[in-house]
Scaffold this motif. Sequence first.
Motif, mmCIF file in Angstrom:
data_model
loop_
_atom_site.group_PDB
_atom_site.id
_atom_site.type_symbol
_atom_site.label_atom_id
_atom_site.label_comp_id
_atom_site.label_asym_id
_atom_site.label_seq_id
_atom_site.Cartn_x
_atom_site.Cartn_y
_atom_site.Cartn_z
ATOM 1 N N UNK A 123 0.873 -1.167 0.000
ATOM 2 C CA UNK A 123 0.000 0.000 0.000
ATOM 3 C C UNK A 123 0.913 1.221 0.000
ATOM 4 N N UNK A 124 0.904 1.981 -1.096
ATOM 5 C CA UNK A 124 1.871 3.067 -1.207
ATOM 6 C C UNK A 124 1.355 4.427 -0.757
ATOM 7 N N UNK A 125 0.051 4.565 -0.574
ATOM 8 C CA UNK A 125 -0.489 5.874 -0.188
ATOM 9 C C UNK A 125 0.179 6.439 1.063
ATOM 10 N N UNK A 126 0.331 5.671 2.145
ATOM 11 C CA UNK A 126 0.968 6.247 3.332
ATOM 12 C C UNK A 126 2.442 6.616 3.108
ATOM 13 N N UNK A 127 3.079 5.966 2.146
ATOM 14 C CA UNK A 127 4.482 6.251 1.849
ATOM 15 C C UNK A 127 4.600 7.517 0.997
ATOM 16 N N UNK A 128 3.713 7.655 -0.002
ATOM 17 C CA UNK A 128 3.824 8.760 -0.944
ATOM 18 C C UNK A 128 3.222 10.076 -0.455
ATOM 19 N N UNK A 129 2.122 10.013 0.286
ATOM 20 C CA UNK A 129 1.447 11.254 0.691
ATOM 21 C C UNK A 129 2.383 12.278 1.309
ATOM 22 N N UNK A 130 3.216 11.916 2.280
ATOM 23 C CA UNK A 130 4.078 12.943 2.883
ATOM 24 C C UNK A 130 5.164 13.461 1.946
ATOM 25 N N UNK A 131 5.483 12.720 0.909
ATOM 26 C CA UNK A 131 6.584 13.095 0.027
ATOM 27 C C UNK A 131 6.147 13.845 -1.223
ATOM 28 N N UNK A 132 4.857 13.840 -1.520
ATOM 29 C CA UNK A 132 4.400 14.459 -2.761
ATOM 30 C C UNK A 132 4.625 15.963 -2.720
ATOM 31 N N UNK A 133 4.990 16.538 -3.874
ATOM 32 C CA UNK A 133 5.179 17.986 -3.931
ATOM 33 C C UNK A 133 3.876 18.705 -3.593
ATOM 34 N N UNK A 134 4.012 19.917 -3.095
ATOM 35 C CA UNK A 134 2.819 20.704 -2.767
ATOM 36 C C UNK A 134 2.001 21.002 -4.020
ATOM 37 N N UNK A 135 2.690 21.189 -5.141
ATOM 38 C CA UNK A 135 2.011 21.461 -6.405
ATOM 39 C C UNK A 135 2.166 20.249 -7.305
ATOM 40 N N UNK A 136 1.045 19.635 -7.672
ATOM 41 C CA UNK A 136 1.054 18.501 -8.594
ATOM 42 C C UNK A 136 0.701 19.040 -9.975
ATOM 43 N N UNK A 137 1.573 18.824 -10.933
ATOM 44 C CA UNK A 137 1.314 19.282 -12.290
ATOM 45 C C UNK A 137 0.276 18.372 -12.934
ATOM 46 N N UNK A 138 -0.579 18.930 -13.785
ATOM 47 C CA UNK A 138 -1.621 18.101 -14.403
ATOM 48 C C UNK A 138 -1.032 17.099 -15.377
ATOM 49 N N UNK A 139 -1.694 15.969 -15.487
ATOM 50 C CA UNK A 139 -1.273 14.936 -16.421
ATOM 51 C C UNK A 139 -1.819 15.207 -17.810
ATOM 52 N N UNK A 140 -1.094 14.754 -18.814
ATOM 53 C CA UNK A 140 -1.523 14.932 -20.203
ATOM 54 C C UNK A 140 -1.958 13.619 -20.830
ATOM 55 N N UNK A 141 -1.438 12.507 -20.323
ATOM 56 C CA UNK A 141 -1.748 11.190 -20.876
ATOM 57 C C UNK A 141 -2.448 10.362 -19.816
ATOM 58 N N UNK A 142 -3.165 9.348 -20.275
ATOM 59 C CA UNK A 142 -3.796 8.415 -19.353
ATOM 60 C C UNK A 142 -3.727 7.027 -19.960
ATOM 61 N N UNK A 143 -3.670 6.042 -19.084
ATOM 62 C CA UNK A 143 -3.838 4.682 -19.560
ATOM 63 C C UNK A 143 -5.324 4.520 -19.843
ATOM 64 N N UNK A 144 -5.669 3.786 -20.883
ATOM 65 C CA UNK A 144 -7.076 3.666 -21.256
ATOM 66 C C UNK A 144 -7.878 2.834 -20.268
ATOM 67 N N UNK A 145 -7.214 1.944 -19.545
ATOM 68 C CA UNK A 145 -7.899 1.145 -18.536
ATOM 69 C C UNK A 145 -6.858 0.607 -17.570
#
Length: 161
Positions: A123-145
């Motif tokens: 489960x990576x949410x507890x690991x990543x949440x404190x480390x994520x930048x304050x500003x998240x840049x918007x994504x341009x691509x997405x996986x289709x599913x």
Amino acid sequence: MTPERKAASHLEETVTLTGTSTAERTLSLMDELQMIAWHHADTMGLGFDDLKHQTSLWVMTRLYIRHHQPCAAEQPFTLRTWPVAFDKRQAYREFQLSEGDEARSNAISSWAILDADSREMMDIAPILEPAMPDEILPGKLQFTSRAIARLKQPQAEIPIR
């Protein structure tokens, strides 16, 4: 595991692709994507050495590259990466390869953190949440599913030895 520092919203590096064919330069780009992702994870306190102390490791689970224009070999390009999102078991990161202001390629990757002993996704949410930048840049691509679509006919073949 609590990272000690917040990362910049993105990381930018100058890279040079190698190879005489588009397929070889795509393989070179794939190497560069992994390297810049590693460098940015280090700045977030989530690099290889940081995770090694927790007996865990990053694995890339998917990669999608969209080429807009062919890239010449042995020419410097700007490669930029930024995290775009994460859910319980996957983190998503985007990349842009450009020459000046002109985008040559865009890519998106998904990553998981595995427990090195059990080889199970963590489960990576507890690991990543404190480390994520304050500003998240918007994504341009997405996986289709969430599932990886089976190719009916190869779009490109790259022999890997």
